[in-house]
Design a protein around this motif. Structure first.
Motif, PDB file in Angstrom:
ATOM      1  N   LYS A  67     -25.929  10.291 -14.690  1.00  0.00           N
ATOM      2  CA  LYS A  67     -24.672  11.045 -14.708  1.00  0.00           C
ATOM      3  C   LYS A  67     -23.550  10.193 -14.138  1.00  0.00           C
ATOM      4  O   LYS A  67     -23.658   9.658 -13.043  1.00  0.00           O
ATOM      5  CB  LYS A  67     -24.813  12.328 -13.892  1.00  0.00           C
ATOM      6  N   TRP A  68     -22.455  10.071 -14.924  1.00  0.00           N
ATOM      7  CA  TRP A  68     -21.277   9.375 -14.441  1.00  0.00           C
ATOM      8  C   TRP A  68     -20.593  10.205 -13.359  1.00  0.00           C
ATOM      9  O   TRP A  68     -20.712  11.432 -13.342  1.00  0.00           O
ATOM     10  CB  TRP A  68     -20.300   9.122 -15.591  1.00  0.00           C
ATOM     11  N   LEU A  69     -19.848   9.556 -12.505  1.00  0.00           N
ATOM     12  CA  LEU A  69     -19.112  10.237 -11.436  1.00  0.00           C
ATOM     13  C   LEU A  69     -17.885  10.960 -11.974  1.00  0.00           C
ATOM     14  O   LEU A  69     -17.442  11.947 -11.384  1.00  0.00           O
ATOM     15  CB  LEU A  69     -18.639   9.223 -10.383  1.00  0.00           C
ATOM     16  N   THR A  70     -17.318  10.430 -13.068  1.00  0.00           N
ATOM     17  CA  THR A  70     -16.063  10.967 -13.601  1.00  0.00           C
ATOM     18  C   THR A  70     -16.186  11.197 -15.103  1.00  0.00           C
ATOM     19  O   THR A  70     -17.130  10.734 -15.741  1.00  0.00           O
ATOM     20  CB  THR A  70     -14.900   9.978 -13.370  1.00  0.00           C
ATOM     21  N   GLU A  71     -15.184  11.875 -15.627  1.00  0.00           N
ATOM     22  CA  GLU A  71     -15.021  12.003 -17.070  1.00  0.00           C
ATOM     23  C   GLU A  71     -13.661  11.412 -17.408  1.00  0.00           C
ATOM     24  O   GLU A  71     -12.815  11.260 -16.549  1.00  0.00           O
ATOM     25  CB  GLU A  71     -15.084  13.482 -17.483  1.00  0.00           C
ATOM     26  N   GLY A  72     -13.448  11.087 -18.646  1.00  0.00           N
ATOM     27  CA  GLY A  72     -12.145  10.564 -19.044  1.00  0.00           C
ATOM     28  C   GLY A  72     -12.127   9.052 -19.145  1.00  0.00           C
ATOM     29  O   GLY A  72     -13.162   8.395 -19.250  1.00  0.00           O
ATOM     30  N   ASP A  73     -10.917   8.513 -19.118  1.00  0.00           N
ATOM     31  CA  ASP A  73     -10.715   7.082 -19.326  1.00  0.00           C
ATOM     32  C   ASP A  73     -11.322   6.251 -18.199  1.00  0.00           C
ATOM     33  O   ASP A  73     -11.349   6.679 -17.045  1.00  0.00           O
ATOM     34  CB  ASP A  73      -9.225   6.765 -19.425  1.00  0.00           C
ATOM     35  N   TYR A  74     -11.758   5.044 -18.580  1.00  0.00           N
ATOM     36  CA  TYR A  74     -12.303   4.106 -17.600  1.00  0.00           C
ATOM     37  C   TYR A  74     -12.093   2.687 -18.095  1.00  0.00           C
ATOM     38  O   TYR A  74     -11.822   2.456 -19.270  1.00  0.00           O
ATOM     39  CB  TYR A  74     -13.799   4.369 -17.364  1.00  0.00           C
ATOM     40  N   VAL A  75     -12.187   1.748 -17.189  1.00  0.00           N
ATOM     41  CA  VAL A  75     -12.166   0.328 -17.527  1.00  0.00           C
ATOM     42  C   VAL A  75     -13.582  -0.204 -17.357  1.00  0.00           C
ATOM     43  O   VAL A  75     -14.352   0.304 -16.528  1.00  0.00           O
ATOM     44  CB  VAL A  75     -11.164  -0.457 -16.646  1.00  0.00           C
ATOM     45  N   TYR A  82     -23.180   1.397 -13.258  1.00  0.00           N
ATOM     46  CA  TYR A  82     -22.469   1.722 -12.020  1.00  0.00           C
ATOM     47  C   TYR A  82     -21.079   2.245 -12.350  1.00  0.00           C
ATOM     48  O   TYR A  82     -20.513   1.915 -13.390  1.00  0.00           O
ATOM     49  CB  TYR A  82     -22.295   0.464 -11.174  1.00  0.00           C
ATOM     50  N   GLU A  83     -20.525   3.008 -11.399  1.00  0.00           N
ATOM     51  CA  GLU A  83     -19.165   3.490 -11.554  1.00  0.00           C
ATOM     52  C   GLU A  83     -18.498   3.588 -10.185  1.00  0.00           C
ATOM     53  O   GLU A  83     -19.139   3.817  -9.167  1.00  0.00           O
ATOM     54  CB  GLU A  83     -19.130   4.869 -12.222  1.00  0.00           C
ATOM     55  N   LYS A  84     -17.177   3.417 -10.213  1.00  0.00           N
ATOM     56  CA  LYS A  84     -16.349   3.564  -9.012  1.00  0.00           C
ATOM     57  C   LYS A  84     -15.116   4.365  -9.394  1.00  0.00           C
ATOM     58  O   LYS A  84     -14.471   4.092 -10.410  1.00  0.00           O
ATOM     59  CB  LYS A  84     -15.931   2.184  -8.492  1.00  0.00           C
ATOM     60  N   ARG A  85     -14.783   5.370  -8.577  1.00  0.00           N
ATOM     61  CA  ARG A  85     -13.541   6.117  -8.777  1.00  0.00           C
ATOM     62  C   ARG A  85     -12.383   5.250  -8.285  1.00  0.00           C
ATOM     63  O   ARG A  85     -12.508   4.561  -7.283  1.00  0.00           O
ATOM     64  CB  ARG A  85     -13.571   7.421  -7.980  1.00  0.00           C
ATOM     65  N   LEU A  86     -11.258   5.336  -8.989  1.00  0.00           N
ATOM     66  CA  LEU A  86     -10.093   4.519  -8.648  1.00  0.00           C
ATOM     67  C   LEU A  86      -8.875   5.345  -8.342  1.00  0.00           C
ATOM     68  O   LEU A  86      -8.657   6.384  -8.977  1.00  0.00           O
ATOM     69  CB  LEU A  86      -9.745   3.588  -9.815  1.00  0.00           C
ATOM     70  N   GLY A  87      -8.068   4.888  -7.439  1.00  0.00           N
ATOM     71  CA  GLY A  87      -6.712   5.362  -7.229  1.00  0.00           C
ATOM     72  C   GLY A  87      -6.501   6.845  -7.076  1.00  0.00           C
ATOM     73  O   GLY A  87      -5.423   7.328  -7.347  1.00  0.00           O
ATOM     74  N   GLY A  88      -7.510   7.573  -6.682  1.00  0.00           N
ATOM     75  CA  GLY A  88      -7.334   9.004  -6.494  1.00  0.00           C
ATOM     76  C   GLY A  88      -7.316   9.820  -7.771  1.00  0.00           C
ATOM     77  O   GLY A  88      -7.068  11.004  -7.741  1.00  0.00           O
ATOM     78  N   PHE A  89      -7.556   9.173  -8.914  1.00  0.00           N
ATOM     79  CA  PHE A  89      -7.612   9.918 -10.181  1.00  0.00           C
ATOM     80  C   PHE A  89      -9.039  10.412 -10.368  1.00  0.00           C
ATOM     81  O   PHE A  89      -9.983   9.649 -10.290  1.00  0.00           O
ATOM     82  CB  PHE A  89      -7.256   9.002 -11.368  1.00  0.00           C
ATOM     83  N   PHE A  90      -9.197  11.691 -10.624  1.00  0.00           N
ATOM     84  CA  PHE A  90     -10.536  12.236 -10.833  1.00  0.00           C
ATOM     85  C   PHE A  90     -10.519  13.025 -12.102  1.00  0.00           C
ATOM     86  O   PHE A  90     -10.897  14.007 -12.346  1.00  0.00           O
ATOM     87  CB  PHE A  90     -10.999  13.077  -9.645  1.00  0.00           C
TER      88      PHE A  90
END
Length: 178
Positions: free
Chosen positions: A90-98, A170-178
Motif C-alpha cells: 500500500k502506497w502512503l499517498t494517492e495522486g501525483d508523484y515523482v 518506497y515512498e516519501k510524502r513531500l511538502g505537506g501535500f497529502f
C-alpha cells in the motif's frame, strides 16, 4: 576552491560520461551479488530515451577543477510508473508523484553525498510543482540504495515487478501535500 554542484537536465554531449557512470554502477551492483542491471539495461539507448522524454538529469561538480564534471545521473519522471499501479502493498499517498530511476554516481564521487544531493534536488523540484509524493524502487540486494532511502525518510510500501523481477517499493510524502 569551493565545490559547486549544479543540478541540470542532461544533454547529448553528456552521453559518454553518463554511460561511463552507469557502467561503473553495474560493476558495483554485480560485486554486491545482485543481478540488477546485469542484462544490458540501462543501455545507451535507454539514456537517449530519457533525454528525449526530458527525464535525464545530472549533477555536475567543480571539485578541485574549474571544469564541471558529471558526478551523478538519474531519470526524473513525473509521468507515473506503470509497475507502481500493481504494487503488492500500500502506497502512503494517492495522486501525483515523482519517480527516480537509474540513479548512479561516478566512482570518484561515491561516499561524498552526491546521491543524497540528487534526491534532495528532485524533492525540491517536486515540491515546487506541488507534487506530494516521491516514489522509488530498488533491488532487494541493493543495500546502498536501501540505506540511502531509509536515511532520507522513505518508507517501504511493498513490492513491484518488472518482467517478473521483484523490486522493493518506497515512498516519501513531500511538502505537506497529502
Amino acid at each position: 576552491m569551493e565545490n559547486k554542484l549544479t543540478f541540470r537536465p542532461a544533454t547529448p554531449a553528456d552521453m559518454d560520461r553518463i554511460v561511463e557512470i552507469i557502467t561503473q554502477a553495474k560493476a558495483q551492483i554485480k560485486a554486491m551479488g545482485s543481478d540488477q542491471w546485469q542484462n544490458g539495461y540501462p543501455s545507451r539507448e535507454s539514456i537517449a530515451e530519457d533525454m528525449k522524454r526530458g527525464y535525464a538529469y545530472v549533477i555536475t561538480s567543480t571539485e578541485e577543477h574549474s571544469a564541471k564534471v558529471i558526478a551523478a545521473y538519474g531519470a526524473v519522471v513525473f509521468d507515473g510508473e506503470e509497475a507502481y499501479n500493481h504494487l503488492e502493498g500500500k502506497w502512503l499517498t494517492e495522486g501525483d508523484y515523482v519517480v527516480v530511476h537509474r540513479l548512479a554516481v561516478g566512482d570518484e564521487f561515491k561516499h561524498r553525498g552526491m546521491a543524497t544531493e540528487f534526491m534532495r534536488r528532485v524533492e525540491g523540484m517536486a515540491t515546487m510543482k506541488g507534487v506530494g509524493a516521491f516514489r522509488i524502487d530498488t533491488h532487494r540486494k541493493n543495500s546502498y540504495m536501501a540505506g540511502l532511502l531509509t536515511k532520507l525518510g522513505f518508507m517501504l510500501c511493498g513490492r513491484v515487478f518488472y518482467d517478473g523481477d521483484e523490486r522493493l517499493a518506497y515512498e516519501k510524502r513531500l511538502g505537506g501535500f497529502f
